[in-house]
Enzyme design. Structure first.
Site, short mmCIF file in Angstrom:
data_model
loop_
_atom_site.label_atom_id
_atom_site.label_comp_id
_atom_site.label_asym_id
_atom_site.label_seq_id
_atom_site.Cartn_x
_atom_site.Cartn_y
_atom_site.Cartn_z
N ASN A 96 35.41 42.12 35.76
CA ASN A 96 36.03 42.24 37.08
C ASN A 96 37.38 41.52 37.05
O ASN A 96 37.68 40.76 36.13
CB ASN A 96 35.12 41.71 38.20
CG ASN A 96 34.79 40.25 38.05
OD1 ASN A 96 35.64 39.43 37.73
ND2 ASN A 96 33.53 39.90 38.28
N SER A 97 38.19 41.76 38.07
CA SER A 97 39.53 41.20 38.06
C SER A 97 39.55 39.68 38.23
O SER A 97 40.49 39.03 37.81
CB SER A 97 40.43 41.86 39.11
OG SER A 97 39.75 42.20 40.26
N TYR A 98 38.50 39.10 38.77
CA TYR A 98 38.43 37.65 38.89
C TYR A 98 38.37 37.01 37.50
O TYR A 98 39.23 36.22 37.13
CB TYR A 98 37.22 37.25 39.73
CG TYR A 98 37.10 35.77 39.94
CD1 TYR A 98 38.02 35.09 40.72
CD2 TYR A 98 36.05 35.04 39.39
CE1 TYR A 98 37.92 33.73 40.94
CE2 TYR A 98 35.94 33.69 39.61
CZ TYR A 98 36.87 33.04 40.38
OH TYR A 98 36.76 31.69 40.58
N GLY A 99 37.36 37.35 36.72
CA GLY A 99 37.22 36.79 35.38
C GLY A 99 38.35 37.23 34.45
O GLY A 99 38.84 36.44 33.64
N SER A 101 41.48 38.00 35.24
CA SER A 101 42.73 37.31 35.55
C SER A 101 42.72 35.88 35.00
O SER A 101 43.75 35.38 34.55
CB SER A 101 43.00 37.31 37.05
OG SER A 101 42.00 36.60 37.76
#
Length: 190
Positions: A96-99, A101
């Site tokens: 996902n974009s959280y991890g 990024s």
């Protein structure tokens, strides 16, 4: 024993001025976006807040002669590990974009360290909980997203239920197990 500075990291003159004014020799970078469900609708927010501002801070640090830093990363860079427990050198996975990024920010720091003689640590942890000993650090969002705050709100009857399905995990009693780390312990580690 430290100065907390919450300026806009993309303001070149301001950041470099603060570094110079305070005689900064090391930077601890706590990146701000933490509400994972929000990333589905706005992944650019996470890339902007985690990667773009981290890049700006790193560049301004190097220009100002700061060569040491700590980056507040996240265990989400490991995705969904196939076996537990896993170590910090375990495989990473982009889910996902959280991890992601956070992971690309770590990669940038690693690459820069090789050519710029900088030294950094990226600390990865999960599920920060608690309010700290002096009640200064806590989740202050209106809608709680972290398990501990959700549980407290339910106990105080501010919400009807915790609202999680606790019966589909590969544990002996089928109940999920979550690591929690107190915000004070994170501060001490940094």
């Amino acid at each position: 024993r430290a100065n907390l500075i919450t300026d806009n990291l993309e303001d070149d003159d301001l950041v470099r001025g603060r570094i110079r004014h305070h005689g900064v020799r090391a930077i601890i970078h706590f990146v701000g976006s933490i509400i994972v469900p929000g990333l589905v609708g706005d992944p650019l927010k996470y890339y902007g807040n985690h990667f773009v501002t981290s890049r700006a801070l790193l560049e301004r640090s190097l220009i100002s002669g700061v060569r040491h830093g700590i980056f507040s990363s996240i265990a989400a860079t490991h995705g969904r590990p196939k076996k537990m427990p896993f170590g910090e050198n375990g495989p990473t996975m982009l889910i996902n974009s959280y991890g992601t990024s956070k992971q690309i920010t770590e990669a940038m720091m690693r690459n820069v360290a090789v050519v710029q003689s900088t030294y950094y640590a990226a600390l990865r942890y999960f599920n920060i909980a608690g309010a700290g000993l002096k009640q200064r650090a806590r989740q202050s969002t209106i809608s709680a997203t972290h398990l501990i705050k959700i549980g407290v709100e339910e106990a105080l009857r501010k919400r009807r239920a915790v609202g999680a399905d606790w019966t589909d995990y590969a544990t002996p009693d089928r109940i999920g197990v979550r690591d929690q780390i107190n915000v004070s312990d994170i501060a001490a580690a940094h």
